[in-house]
Structures are given as C-alpha cells and as structure tokens.
Design an enzyme around this catalytic site. Sequence first.
Site, PDB file in Angstrom:
ATOM      1  N   ILE A  10       0.829  -1.216   0.000  1.00 31.20           N
ATOM      2  CA  ILE A  10       0.000   0.000   0.000  1.00 31.20           C
ATOM      3  C   ILE A  10       0.863   1.266   0.000  1.00 31.20           C
ATOM      4  O   ILE A  10       0.431   2.312  -0.486  1.00 31.20           O
ATOM      5  CB  ILE A  10      -0.997  -0.012   1.179  1.00 31.20           C
ATOM      6  CG1 ILE A  10      -2.139   0.974   0.891  1.00 31.20           C
ATOM      7  CG2 ILE A  10      -0.327   0.284   2.509  1.00 31.20           C
ATOM      8  CD1 ILE A  10      -3.375   0.743   1.705  1.00 31.20           C
ATOM      9  N   VAL A  32       1.301  -2.817   8.637  1.00 32.38           N
ATOM     10  CA  VAL A  32       1.119  -1.775   7.626  1.00 32.38           C
ATOM     11  C   VAL A  32       1.428  -0.388   8.223  1.00 32.38           C
ATOM     12  O   VAL A  32       1.949   0.494   7.531  1.00 32.38           O
ATOM     13  CB  VAL A  32      -0.307  -1.888   7.012  1.00 32.38           C
ATOM     14  CG1 VAL A  32      -1.384  -1.417   7.931  1.00 32.38           C
ATOM     15  CG2 VAL A  32      -0.386  -1.175   5.698  1.00 32.38           C
ATOM     16  N   ASP A  33       1.136  -0.212   9.498  1.00 33.99           N
ATOM     17  CA  ASP A  33       1.426   1.060  10.182  1.00 33.99           C
ATOM     18  C   ASP A  33       2.938   1.351  10.134  1.00 33.99           C
ATOM     19  O   ASP A  33       3.367   2.457   9.746  1.00 33.99           O
ATOM     20  CB  ASP A  33       0.938   0.923  11.641  1.00 33.99           C
ATOM     21  CG  ASP A  33       0.783   2.249  12.362  1.00 33.99           C
ATOM     22  OD1 ASP A  33       0.998   3.302  11.734  1.00 33.99           O
ATOM     23  OD2 ASP A  33       0.452   2.222  13.562  1.00 33.99           O
TER      24      ASP A  33
HETATM   25  N1  AR6 Z   1       0.787  -3.129   2.256  1.00 40.13           N
HETATM   26  C1  AR6 Z   1      -0.439  -3.698   2.315  1.00 40.13           C
HETATM   27  N2  AR6 Z   1      -0.851  -4.489   3.324  1.00 40.13           N
HETATM   28  C2  AR6 Z   1       0.032  -4.716   4.331  1.00 40.13           C
HETATM   29  C3  AR6 Z   1       1.340  -4.147   4.348  1.00 40.13           C
HETATM   30  C4  AR6 Z   1       1.696  -3.317   3.253  1.00 40.13           C
HETATM   31  N3  AR6 Z   1       2.899  -2.726   3.170  1.00 40.13           N
HETATM   32  N4  AR6 Z   1       1.968  -4.567   5.481  1.00 40.13           N
HETATM   33  C5  AR6 Z   1       1.108  -5.364   6.146  1.00 40.13           C
HETATM   34  N5  AR6 Z   1      -0.050  -5.466   5.449  1.00 40.13           N
HETATM   35  P1  AR6 Z   1      -1.614  -5.101  10.581  1.00 40.13           P
HETATM   36  P2  AR6 Z   1      -4.045  -4.721  12.236  1.00 40.13           P
HETATM   37  C6  AR6 Z   1      -1.275  -6.211   5.780  1.00 40.13           C
HETATM   38  O1  AR6 Z   1      -1.006  -6.021  11.593  1.00 40.13           O
HETATM   39  O2  AR6 Z   1      -4.323  -6.169  12.237  1.00 40.13           O
HETATM   40  C7  AR6 Z   1      -0.032  -2.213  14.135  1.00 40.13           C
HETATM   41  O3  AR6 Z   1       1.063  -2.408  14.970  1.00 40.13           O
HETATM   42  C8  AR6 Z   1      -1.132  -7.436   6.658  1.00 40.13           C
HETATM   43  O4  AR6 Z   1      -0.733  -8.569   5.897  1.00 40.13           O
HETATM   44  O5  AR6 Z   1      -0.751  -4.108   9.942  1.00 40.13           O
HETATM   45  O6  AR6 Z   1      -5.156  -3.789  11.894  1.00 40.13           O
HETATM   46  C9  AR6 Z   1      -0.843  -0.982  14.506  1.00 40.13           C
HETATM   47  O7  AR6 Z   1      -0.057   0.015  15.088  1.00 40.13           O
HETATM   48  C10 AR6 Z   1      -2.537  -7.589   7.200  1.00 40.13           C
HETATM   49  O8  AR6 Z   1      -3.347  -8.337   6.296  1.00 40.13           O
HETATM   50  O9  AR6 Z   1      -2.860  -4.279  11.213  1.00 40.13           O
HETATM   51  C11 AR6 Z   1      -1.866  -1.525  15.473  1.00 40.13           C
HETATM   52  O10 AR6 Z   1      -1.365  -1.570  16.788  1.00 40.13           O
HETATM   53  C12 AR6 Z   1      -3.077  -6.150   7.218  1.00 40.13           C
HETATM   54  O11 AR6 Z   1      -2.109  -5.362   6.525  1.00 40.13           O
HETATM   55  C13 AR6 Z   1      -2.097  -2.937  14.980  1.00 40.13           C
HETATM   56  O12 AR6 Z   1      -0.920  -3.325  14.307  1.00 40.13           O
HETATM   57  C14 AR6 Z   1      -3.296  -5.579   8.588  1.00 40.13           C
HETATM   58  O13 AR6 Z   1      -2.294  -6.033   9.480  1.00 40.13           O
HETATM   59  C15 AR6 Z   1      -3.245  -2.999  14.009  1.00 40.13           C
HETATM   60  O14 AR6 Z   1      -3.458  -4.343  13.650  1.00 40.13           O
END
Ligand code: AR6
Length: 169
Positions: A10, A32-33
């Site tokens: 993303i 993703v954050d």
């Molecule tokens: N591009 C697209 N999707 C992604 C990317 C990327 N670069 N990186 C990861 N994903 P998560 P949550 C996907 O854990 O479950 C954080 O620490 C990943 O495969 O990022 O909403 C925040 O600060 C997954 O399917 O978010 C919060 O504390 C999706 O993004 C917490 O995690 C969401 O995974 C939020 O948890």
Amino acid sequence: MQIEVVQGDITLQDTDAIANSANSTLSGGGGVDGAIHRASGPRLLAACQQVREARFPKGLPEGEAVLTPGFDLRAKYVIHAVGPQYAEKGRSALSRAFTSALRIADEKGLNSVALPAIGTGAYGWPKKVAAEVLREALGAFRPKSLQLVRVVLLTADDYLAFRSELEML
Ligand code: AR6
C-alpha cells in the site's frame, strides 16, 4: 464508485490517499502502520503527535479516522483509521473503521483512496470475515467525490479472499 482489488504494497500506491491501520495512540507500530511510517518519513509521526495532542489527548477512539499529509509517499494524504481487535461481536467497530476512512477521503473531495485489510494482522480478524465487513461497508457507502477505492492486499492468499468477496459488489 469503482472498486479495485490488487495484490501489492500500500505504501507504493498512487491514489490521492492511502489508509493506515493505526492504533489509538497514533504513534506508529508494526505491520502496515510501520511500513507507512517508514515510507512517509519522520514528519508523519510528528503530524500524528500533533493531531493527538490537539484533538485526541486520550487517543483516537476505535472506529474513527484522521487525515494527515503523506509527506514522502506518492499519496498526498494518509488516513489513519483504528480498527478493533478481533471479537465475534466487533463487526460494527471494524465496519466503522473502514467507513470512517472512506468518509474522510470523500469529505476532503478526493477522487481515489487505497485501503489495507484493516484488522487482519496483529488484531487477528479472519480474512474472510474482514472481507465481508468491507463488502458491506462499501456497498452502503454513498460517495460525493470518491471515484475509486483500491483495496490492497499484501499476500496472494489475502488477495484471493478479498477478491472473491468483493467481486459480489
Ligand atoms: N501493504 C499492504 N498491506 C500490508 C502491508 C503493506 N505494506 N503490510 C502489512 N499489510 P496489521 P491490524 C497487511 O497487523 O491487524 C499495528 O502495529 C497485513 O498482511 O498491519 O489492523 C498498529 O499500530 C494484514 O493483512 O494491522 C496496530 O497496533 C493487514 O495489513 C495494529 O498493528 C493488517 O495487518 C493494528 O493491527
């Protein structure tokens, strides 16, 4: 409003805004954050801290979203949405997180926004359930300016799960 489902990163999207799956502290994190903060640069954290101090001293509530500049990203804006941790009864909070992100993009008059699979990583939502919630949220959304919503999934499995749900729209 056109809905695209793509496999990719993303942080590389050229939409007007990309949404972030943030947490209430708006201070960055993993998944993703973390990727968005790394790609956008340190000014993003400073902007998030400013929003937090000025508007949400107790933290951004679950289901809500805020907009900041995108800084070093191709996207002009980042929309930080806070999803809930997985719970059987948490669907409406997840739906509000997606809808808040869409609404902020729309109210800003943007044409396009990219959404990640909020909640499906650290927060533990099963992909199929999150995809259903997103389908319902997109189906109910009535845009004024938004013409394109691009749903961006990191892995091939996630892409297939979201595509099969969202092609029903
Ligand atoms: N591009 C697209 N999707 C992604 C990317 C990327 N670069 N990186 C990861 N994903 P998560 P949550 C996907 O854990 O479950 C954080 O620490 C990943 O495969 O990022 O909403 C925040 O600060 C997954 O399917 O978010 C919060 O504390 C999706 O993004 C917490 O995690 C969401 O995974 C939020 O948890």
